[in-house]
Design an enzyme around this catalytic site. Sequence first.
Site: not given
Length: 141
Positions: A11, A59, A87, A93, A104, A114, A117
């Site tokens: 991100k 959000f 993951r 998250t 993260r 964060n 993804h």
Amino acid sequence: MAVERTLSIIKPDAVAQNAIGEILARFERSGLRVVAARMVRLSTEQAESFYAVHKERPFFNDLVGFMTSGPVMVQVLEGEDAIRKNREIMGATNPKEAAAGTLRHDFAESIDANAVHGSDSPETAENEIEFFFKADEICSR
């Protein structure tokens, strides 16, 4: 276990930190292979479409704004149990709840910014990969 593919997005916050190389290295060290990758700047329409599943969530507008605030790096990861493995590498998250050594924990600024993804299921992975890549742009190795 079967070889799977999953979509990963680095991100804007992590891209701005120049963390792309370290994040990709962590994927590769865990046994995942990058089989497609590109840097893109999402339009508002693209971000709204990609995150349409969250359209009714409070959000949503902040998420779209964040994902269009700078370039993102999108990649397809391939390997044994790739979805679960990705993951695990990403972590919780909320970076405050993410285990030490996860992406993260190490790179995220907040629950909204964060860092990464990752697809959460085989069906989602297939749809998300098709959103960004044509079949002939994915090179298994």
